[in-house]
Write a protein that holds these residues in place. Structure first.
Motif, mmCIF file in Angstrom:
data_model
loop_
_atom_site.group_PDB
_atom_site.id
_atom_site.type_symbol
_atom_site.label_atom_id
_atom_site.label_comp_id
_atom_site.label_asym_id
_atom_site.label_seq_id
_atom_site.Cartn_x
_atom_site.Cartn_y
_atom_site.Cartn_z
ATOM 1 N N LEU A 1 0.824 -1.206 0.000
ATOM 2 C CA LEU A 1 0.000 0.000 0.000
ATOM 3 C C LEU A 1 0.861 1.260 0.000
ATOM 4 O O LEU A 1 0.556 2.236 -0.698
ATOM 5 N N TYR A 2 1.934 1.265 0.753
ATOM 6 C CA TYR A 2 2.795 2.456 0.809
ATOM 7 C C TYR A 2 3.466 2.720 -0.541
ATOM 8 O O TYR A 2 3.666 3.868 -0.919
ATOM 9 N N ARG A 3 3.796 1.673 -1.265
ATOM 10 C CA ARG A 3 4.363 1.842 -2.615
ATOM 11 C C ARG A 3 3.326 2.504 -3.515
ATOM 12 O O ARG A 3 3.649 3.413 -4.280
ATOM 13 N N ASP A 4 2.073 2.069 -3.406
ATOM 14 C CA ASP A 4 1.010 2.681 -4.201
ATOM 15 C C ASP A 4 0.834 4.154 -3.837
ATOM 16 O O ASP A 4 0.652 5.001 -4.710
ATOM 17 N N MET A 5 0.893 4.460 -2.559
ATOM 18 C CA MET A 5 0.745 5.842 -2.111
ATOM 19 C C MET A 5 1.881 6.723 -2.621
ATOM 20 O O MET A 5 1.657 7.866 -3.019
ATOM 21 N N ALA A 6 3.100 6.193 -2.602
ATOM 22 C CA ALA A 6 4.277 6.968 -3.001
ATOM 23 C C ALA A 6 4.450 7.027 -4.512
ATOM 24 O O ALA A 6 5.120 7.925 -5.027
ATOM 25 N N GLY A 7 3.882 6.064 -5.223
ATOM 26 C CA GLY A 7 4.053 6.028 -6.674
ATOM 27 C C GLY A 7 5.413 5.521 -7.109
ATOM 28 O O GLY A 7 5.798 5.670 -8.262
ATOM 29 N N THR A 8 6.145 4.934 -6.188
ATOM 30 C CA THR A 8 7.468 4.386 -6.485
ATOM 31 C C THR A 8 7.802 3.344 -5.426
ATOM 32 O O THR A 8 7.178 3.312 -4.364
ATOM 33 N N ASP A 9 8.783 2.517 -5.719
ATOM 34 C CA ASP A 9 9.173 1.532 -4.711
ATOM 35 C C ASP A 9 10.345 1.996 -3.854
ATOM 36 O O ASP A 9 10.598 1.436 -2.796
ATOM 37 N N ALA A 10 11.037 3.048 -4.284
ATOM 38 C CA ALA A 10 12.177 3.542 -3.502
ATOM 39 C C ALA A 10 12.529 4.964 -3.917
ATOM 40 O O ALA A 10 12.285 5.370 -5.056
ATOM 41 N N THR A 11 13.114 5.692 -2.984
ATOM 42 C CA THR A 11 13.581 7.046 -3.258
ATOM 43 C C THR A 11 14.670 7.405 -2.252
ATOM 44 O O THR A 11 14.746 6.815 -1.174
ATOM 45 N N ASP A 12 15.502 8.350 -2.596
ATOM 46 C CA ASP A 12 16.500 8.869 -1.669
ATOM 47 C C ASP A 12 15.933 10.106 -0.980
ATOM 48 O O ASP A 12 15.238 10.914 -1.609
ATOM 49 N N GLU B 1 11.318 11.346 12.453
ATOM 50 C CA GLU B 1 11.453 12.605 11.716
ATOM 51 C C GLU B 1 11.321 12.366 10.217
ATOM 52 O O GLU B 1 10.735 13.196 9.505
ATOM 53 N N LEU B 2 11.846 11.269 9.744
ATOM 54 C CA LEU B 2 11.695 10.912 8.330
ATOM 55 C C LEU B 2 10.217 10.757 7.989
ATOM 56 O O LEU B 2 9.743 11.307 6.991
ATOM 57 N N ILE B 3 9.467 10.033 8.818
ATOM 58 C CA ILE B 3 8.039 9.848 8.586
ATOM 59 C C ILE B 3 7.328 11.195 8.591
ATOM 60 O O ILE B 3 6.487 11.479 7.731
ATOM 61 N N GLY B 4 7.676 12.049 9.537
ATOM 62 C CA GLY B 4 7.076 13.379 9.600
ATOM 63 C C GLY B 4 7.310 14.185 8.336
ATOM 64 O O GLY B 4 6.400 14.849 7.832
ATOM 65 N N ARG B 5 8.508 14.110 7.809
ATOM 66 C CA ARG B 5 8.818 14.832 6.568
ATOM 67 C C ARG B 5 7.984 14.308 5.408
ATOM 68 O O ARG B 5 7.510 15.073 4.582
ATOM 69 N N LEU B 6 7.838 12.991 5.344
ATOM 70 C CA LEU B 6 7.032 12.409 4.273
ATOM 71 C C LEU B 6 5.582 12.871 4.379
ATOM 72 O O LEU B 6 4.964 13.247 3.379
ATOM 73 N N ARG B 7 5.035 12.850 5.585
ATOM 74 C CA ARG B 7 3.649 13.275 5.794
ATOM 75 C C ARG B 7 3.477 14.759 5.458
ATOM 76 O O ARG B 7 2.456 15.156 4.907
ATOM 77 N N ASP B 8 4.485 15.569 5.780
ATOM 78 C CA ASP B 8 4.417 17.011 5.517
ATOM 79 C C ASP B 8 4.458 17.343 4.031
ATOM 80 O O ASP B 8 4.060 18.436 3.636
ATOM 81 N N ARG B 9 4.951 16.422 3.216
ATOM 82 C CA ARG B 9 5.002 16.668 1.764
ATOM 83 C C ARG B 9 3.605 16.781 1.166
ATOM 84 O O ARG B 9 3.436 17.306 0.087
ATOM 85 N N GLY B 10 2.633 16.238 1.871
ATOM 86 C CA GLY B 10 1.264 16.302 1.370
ATOM 87 C C GLY B 10 0.983 15.189 0.379
ATOM 88 O O GLY B 10 1.718 14.206 0.295
ATOM 89 N N GLY B 11 -0.066 15.350 -0.367
ATOM 90 C CA GLY B 11 -0.467 14.318 -1.311
ATOM 91 C C GLY B 11 -0.848 13.044 -0.577
ATOM 92 O O GLY B 11 -1.226 13.071 0.601
ATOM 93 N N SER B 12 -0.719 11.936 -1.244
ATOM 94 C CA SER B 12 -1.132 10.668 -0.639
ATOM 95 C C SER B 12 -0.239 10.271 0.540
ATOM 96 O O SER B 12 -0.685 9.554 1.435
ATOM 97 N N LEU B 13 1.004 10.744 0.571
ATOM 98 C CA LEU B 13 1.886 10.398 1.691
ATOM 99 C C LEU B 13 1.443 11.056 3.000
ATOM 100 O O LEU B 13 1.835 10.606 4.078
ATOM 101 N N ALA B 14 0.614 12.061 2.927
ATOM 102 C CA ALA B 14 0.086 12.678 4.143
ATOM 103 C C ALA B 14 -0.789 11.692 4.920
ATOM 104 O O ALA B 14 -1.009 11.867 6.113
ATOM 105 N N ARG B 15 -1.242 10.638 4.247
ATOM 106 C CA ARG B 15 -2.083 9.633 4.906
ATOM 107 C C ARG B 15 -1.274 8.541 5.598
ATOM 108 O O ARG B 15 -1.848 7.632 6.197
ATOM 109 N N LEU B 16 0.050 8.626 5.532
ATOM 110 C CA LEU B 16 0.856 7.645 6.260
ATOM 111 C C LEU B 16 0.502 7.708 7.737
ATOM 112 O O LEU B 16 0.301 8.798 8.283
ATOM 113 N N PRO B 17 0.424 6.559 8.403
ATOM 114 C CA PRO B 17 0.185 6.615 9.847
ATOM 115 C C PRO B 17 1.367 7.303 10.539
ATOM 116 O O PRO B 17 2.488 7.289 10.039
ATOM 117 N N ALA B 18 1.089 7.906 11.672
ATOM 118 C CA ALA B 18 2.138 8.613 12.404
ATOM 119 C C ALA B 18 3.219 7.658 12.897
ATOM 120 O O ALA B 18 4.369 8.056 13.075
#
Length: 81
Positions: free
Chosen positions: A10-21, A32-49
């Motif tokens: 599901l997270y791959r679908d949300m991100a639109g990719t399987d990996a990124t730097d 903090e990494l998770i927080g940054r991803l959630r702050d980017r907005g879009g579908s990644l904002a739905r990541l659980p805390a």
């Protein structure tokens, strides 16, 4: 520092990719990494805390301090029956 982030299922679908730097400040934690991803907005904002994460192929708590070159995987919940 730079870490390699891997997304699964599901997270791959949300991100639109399987990996990124991802660039992070020295001493950043997995949380903090998770927080940054959630702050980017879009579908990644739905990541659980507090998703399950693995750092360098081992499950790790979110307060794990990341280091340059680490590989972090976001592991979605699984259901079984």
């Amino acid at each position: 520092m730079r870490v390699r982030l891997h997304f699964f299922a599901l997270y791959r679908d949300m991100a639109g990719t399987d990996a990124t730097d991802v660039e992070l400040p020295d001493g950043a934690t997995a949380a903090e990494l998770i927080g940054r991803l959630r702050d980017r907005g879009g579908s990644l904002a739905r990541l659980p805390a507090e998703p399950a994460v693995a750092v360098n192929l081992a499950y790790a708590p979110l307060d794990t301090v990341l280091r340059d070159g680490d590989e972090v995987a976001l592991l979605p919940p699984v259901a079984g029956g």
